[in-house]
Write an enzyme that holds these catalytic residues in place. Sequence first.
Site, PDB file in Angstrom:
ATOM      1  N   CYS A 158     -10.562  -1.535  14.487  1.00 56.50           N
ATOM      2  CA  CYS A 158     -10.858  -2.949  14.719  1.00 56.50           C
ATOM      3  C   CYS A 158     -10.979  -3.292  16.207  1.00 56.50           C
ATOM      4  O   CYS A 158     -11.685  -4.227  16.565  1.00 56.50           O
ATOM      5  CB  CYS A 158      -9.792  -3.821  14.101  1.00 56.50           C
ATOM      6  SG  CYS A 158      -9.547  -3.453  12.378  1.00 56.50           S
ATOM      7  N   SER A 162      -7.448   1.708  -2.448  1.00 52.07           N
ATOM      8  CA  SER A 162      -6.254   0.917  -2.695  1.00 52.07           C
ATOM      9  C   SER A 162      -6.638  -0.452  -3.223  1.00 52.07           C
ATOM     10  O   SER A 162      -7.583  -1.079  -2.736  1.00 52.07           O
ATOM     11  CB  SER A 162      -5.474   0.769  -1.386  1.00 52.07           C
ATOM     12  OG  SER A 162      -4.577  -0.293  -1.496  1.00 52.07           O
ATOM     13  N   GLU A 166       0.832  -1.206   0.000  1.00 53.35           N
ATOM     14  CA  GLU A 166       0.000   0.000   0.000  1.00 53.35           C
ATOM     15  C   GLU A 166       0.870   1.262   0.000  1.00 53.35           C
ATOM     16  O   GLU A 166       0.565   2.233  -0.685  1.00 53.35           O
ATOM     17  CB  GLU A 166      -0.944  -0.019   1.216  1.00 53.35           C
ATOM     18  CG  GLU A 166      -2.092   0.975   1.078  1.00 53.35           C
ATOM     19  CD  GLU A 166      -3.271   0.630   1.983  1.00 53.35           C
ATOM     20  OE1 GLU A 166      -3.285  -0.474   2.557  1.00 53.35           O
ATOM     21  OE2 GLU A 166      -4.163   1.475   2.098  1.00 53.35           O
ATOM     22  N   GLU A 214       2.166   1.689  -3.363  1.00 52.18           N
ATOM     23  CA  GLU A 214       1.076   2.145  -4.216  1.00 52.18           C
ATOM     24  C   GLU A 214       0.842   3.637  -4.006  1.00 52.18           C
ATOM     25  O   GLU A 214       0.644   4.398  -4.949  1.00 52.18           O
ATOM     26  CB  GLU A 214      -0.196   1.351  -3.876  1.00 52.18           C
ATOM     27  CG  GLU A 214      -1.351   1.575  -4.833  1.00 52.18           C
ATOM     28  CD  GLU A 214      -2.614   0.825  -4.396  1.00 52.18           C
ATOM     29  OE1 GLU A 214      -2.654   0.353  -3.241  1.00 52.18           O
ATOM     30  OE2 GLU A 214      -3.541   0.738  -5.207  1.00 52.18           O
ATOM     31  N   LYS A 226     -15.708  -9.448   7.940  1.00 50.59           N
ATOM     32  CA  LYS A 226     -14.655 -10.309   7.401  1.00 50.59           C
ATOM     33  C   LYS A 226     -15.226 -11.635   6.914  1.00 50.59           C
ATOM     34  O   LYS A 226     -14.691 -12.255   6.010  1.00 50.59           O
ATOM     35  CB  LYS A 226     -13.581 -10.573   8.464  1.00 50.59           C
ATOM     36  CG  LYS A 226     -12.705  -9.382   8.761  1.00 50.59           C
ATOM     37  CD  LYS A 226     -11.611  -9.204   7.733  1.00 50.59           C
ATOM     38  CE  LYS A 226     -10.801  -7.937   8.026  1.00 50.59           C
ATOM     39  NZ  LYS A 226     -10.028  -7.473   6.880  1.00 50.59           N
ATOM     40  N   CYS A 230      -8.482  -1.829   3.964  1.00 56.82           N
ATOM     41  CA  CYS A 230      -8.399  -2.914   4.953  1.00 56.82           C
ATOM     42  C   CYS A 230      -9.743  -3.248   5.561  1.00 56.82           C
ATOM     43  O   CYS A 230      -9.962  -4.358   6.024  1.00 56.82           O
ATOM     44  CB  CYS A 230      -7.472  -2.532   6.093  1.00 56.82           C
ATOM     45  SG  CYS A 230      -5.867  -2.065   5.519  1.00 56.82           S
ATOM     46  N   GLU A 263     -16.233 -10.837   3.558  1.00 57.83           N
ATOM     47  CA  GLU A 263     -15.075 -10.634   2.682  1.00 57.83           C
ATOM     48  C   GLU A 263     -14.483 -11.971   2.239  1.00 57.83           C
ATOM     49  O   GLU A 263     -14.166 -12.162   1.063  1.00 57.83           O
ATOM     50  CB  GLU A 263     -14.019  -9.812   3.424  1.00 57.83           C
ATOM     51  CG  GLU A 263     -12.868  -9.363   2.550  1.00 57.83           C
ATOM     52  CD  GLU A 263     -11.734  -8.747   3.356  1.00 57.83           C
ATOM     53  OE1 GLU A 263     -11.402  -9.275   4.431  1.00 57.83           O
ATOM     54  OE2 GLU A 263     -11.183  -7.738   2.902  1.00 57.83           O
ATOM     55  N   GLU A 323     -14.125 -13.466  -5.797  1.00 63.57           N
ATOM     56  CA  GLU A 323     -12.833 -13.183  -6.438  1.00 63.57           C
ATOM     57  C   GLU A 323     -11.630 -13.504  -5.537  1.00 63.57           C
ATOM     58  O   GLU A 323     -10.495 -13.434  -5.952  1.00 63.57           O
ATOM     59  CB  GLU A 323     -12.773 -11.720  -6.900  1.00 63.57           C
ATOM     60  CG  GLU A 323     -12.797 -10.673  -5.797  1.00 63.57           C
ATOM     61  CD  GLU A 323     -14.201 -10.226  -5.397  1.00 63.57           C
ATOM     62  OE1 GLU A 323     -15.145 -11.007  -5.627  1.00 63.57           O
ATOM     63  OE2 GLU A 323     -14.345  -9.136  -4.856  1.00 63.57           O
TER      64      GLU A 323
END
Lengths: 387, 566
Positions: free
Chosen positions: B494, B312, B272, B275, B351, B292, B354, B359
């Site tokens: 979190c 990102s 990141e 990036e 999560k 994230c 996710e 994908e």
Amino acid sequence: MQVIEKTRWSGLKVALGMPKRKVIERVKSCGLTGRSGSEFPTGLKWESMAKERGKKYLICNADEGEPGTFKDKFILDNNPKILIEGMAIAAYAMGIREAYIYLRGEYSYLKKKLERAIRESGPYIEGAGLEIKVVLGAGSYLCGEESALIESIEGNRPIIRKKPPFPTEYGLYGKPTCVNNVETLSYIPLIILGKWNPNLLLFSLSGDLKNPGVYEIAAGTTLKDVLAYAKPSMEPKAVYFGASGGCLPYKLFRDLPIDAKSVSENGAILGARSLIVVGQKWNAAEISKVLSEFFVHESCGYCTPCREGNFRLLEILNRMCSGKGENDDIAHLEKLAPHIRDTSACALGKVSTAHLLCGLKYFRENFVELAKGKKSIGLKEETEKCR
Amino acid sequence: MQIKIDGKRVKFEEGETILNVAKRKGINIPTLCYHPDLSPKGKCRLCLVEADGRLVTSCNTPAKEGMDILTRSKRALEARKLNGELLIANGKEENEMEVMKVLKEIGVKGNHFKTPRKVTCSGRLPIEKDDRKCVLCGRCVQVCSEIQGINNIGLMNRGVCAEATTPYNLPMLETPCTFCGQCALVCPTSALRERALSEKLVKAMDEMGNMIGNSKFYVAQTAPSIRVSLGEMFGVPPGTLVKGKMVSALKKMGFDAVFDTDFAADLTIMEEANEFVQRFSSGKNLPLITSCCPAWVVMAEERYPYLLKHISSCKSPQQMFGAVAKTYYAQKIGKPAKDIFLVSVMPCVAKKFEAQRPEMDSSGARDVDMVLTTRELGRLMKQKGIDLAKMEEGEFDRPLGISSGAGAIFGATGGVMEAALRVAYEVITGKRLKKIDLKEVRGFEGIREAEIDIEGTKVKVAVVHTLKNIREIVESGRWKKYHFIEFMACPGGCIGGGGQPRPTTNEIRKKRMDALYRLDYKMKLRISSDNPDIKAIYSEFLGKPLSPKAEKLLHTKYKKRAPKYF
């Protein structure tokens, strides 16, 4: 009746010629109080509204949801213009430019009539710089409570707001808002013209009567005298004050004047002045069951005692009425009913067990009979037949 | 100004509620629908006290001069008890839950009202609801609107038919729900909860363990914020570090290897930060927004598709770990990807969503096979008879077990930003970073802005937590003026996630957060690029950050999704 006097807009004309302060002064001095049953002095409410600056609203509460009450409908149906004139005067006195009529959902057939009346009074109310919108109620009994009504106009779920702040400080869209009943506002033109008789009150009479309807009754009149006109169709047993006011036995109430004082002294609430006369044939426990069904249906679900408590009351009453009563049922009723009254969040919860408290006080034997397994007469089926 | 509580005179400040005054004086009043982070509503009526002879709810009644309050009068106690009986008359009893603790406190034992009211139970991904348990306290409704600003839960119907549910009672996948799980976190009855997977895991592990020639290799990864919160479920005070104990407990449960998601956080930062430097120098697609937080990603896909190119492309640490574990690590131990069963323990409900995204399979198998929340892991340990507090200190396995302090602070709001800036500084300047603590981006305020000076280059950054604050930044257009933004859906990041132990309040969140920063401060390794395991994985396997292999395994794409109701 004073409220069906034809509107000639003279009250508004006189008011517009007076200083605002004077108009409020006159309403205050004549002793007009809220006719929804709250009995709050109208003049005082107006006075505190007049002090507020900036945008403010006037709402006419036409969400007449109390069972057995139909006096507001009578006014809306027969003389809507006197209400509009009253609203125009109120708006002028408090410096309000935007007003709402919150019409009970079930009165939707009156909406067109009301809107036509507003259109026709256009030239007059525009003179007072007022715009009136009719909003159709959202269908809940609770919408008749002023803060829930405001939430409903805003498009929210009708849940009561915590008071204070009162609507006169923080109301519709957070602005000061005056909420008045239909009957209250309809008297305003008469007050300005000095023609109002404060001793005449509107009552909705229904039940086991040959002549039910809206009656105008002078203060101090006894029930017996009124029933001489309304003509009971059978020997009366009790009078219920709507769903939320509880009841009094006919024998006790017969010779008393019908006013808030004598009713509350005996443990009931007069409220919006609806009298449901109940004949000897009926059982008080079964009436309580029907009223309990009403409150279970109308409880908003916000607080525990009203939501769960009324549901459990109905459960017990249902059990009793179907001949499956248990020994401690009456003891549970006596524990739950005052509990719901004392710990509920809003007025709906607080009055939702009045019928039961009065019923147990005056007609305890009816409950005992059912608890012992006496066959019920099936009130619901009977009333269906009557219709 | 003074009031009298149980006969004692007590001073109070204007606007203070009776409950707060009593709490301050150490007088306990039971509460259920009250939550310190939410506005008091007075719905459950369990906090009743007698004030001047009237029963009032102490949570939302302001103290008034001269009030005489009895918190334990016979009348108040009886009223509380009856309300408690009415509340559970409807539901199933669950002993661990907050509701049962409160009811025990007010002396409710069973009830006279025998029939349960509603018997609907609906399982919806990844949050489930059981109406039999619901006591309509309304906390989930409040947290969804007051804290998260999503307004996806409301009360439907009225009276006993009232139900806390989604708009038009739609399945959650069809609503703008982001699966942040805050509703489940505040639920006192666990009527709302994460879709429980722990039982499935136990079953799977038991069955596999019994089979001869079982080739499955069970791997666990634990998120940065778990190590400061898991202990709470075993009576350890909030903010206690239980990293070593947790590792040995997981090993005892039967995992073959236990790794640290902090390692993957370091990996995320390498990607990141590079990036960011690339975008910052080319000026394209700025600001860069962190990816994230899965709840934020869902929110962006649903509400702000125009922001997707700013987010990102890095996978979250959980998914990066999965991709690496099933390729790099699989090679090392000589097993095919499909034989590795990866369980991640996350402080998060989103999560779970996710890990199920179609994908997320660039390693040739599902990157992550199963996601447990902190709560689920705690429950599972208890079921297995493991007392975390009494475990020995263990060590994470290698080669994916070493992490830097930068990885640890991922668990707190501002952590990702700070970690990324530490690396970005070195990439931009080529020099060692001297001032490692970037206090500008730390804290608990909802929206924090800072201007970081990197050798004369000003980098404008923003750190935002809670979805409500994210909405404010995005919908007001203020997001455009920054170079780099960190978005976290849950209050505090979190450490306050929807999968964390109950109760979680802002006070507890702050303690967990402090623990993470203390952990970072004490570590020798504080910059992700210094991590020897990270250096090894790049030299042995990935090449360099943003290399084609890294792009394939560690990066992802987002797509617009349109919920039915909007």
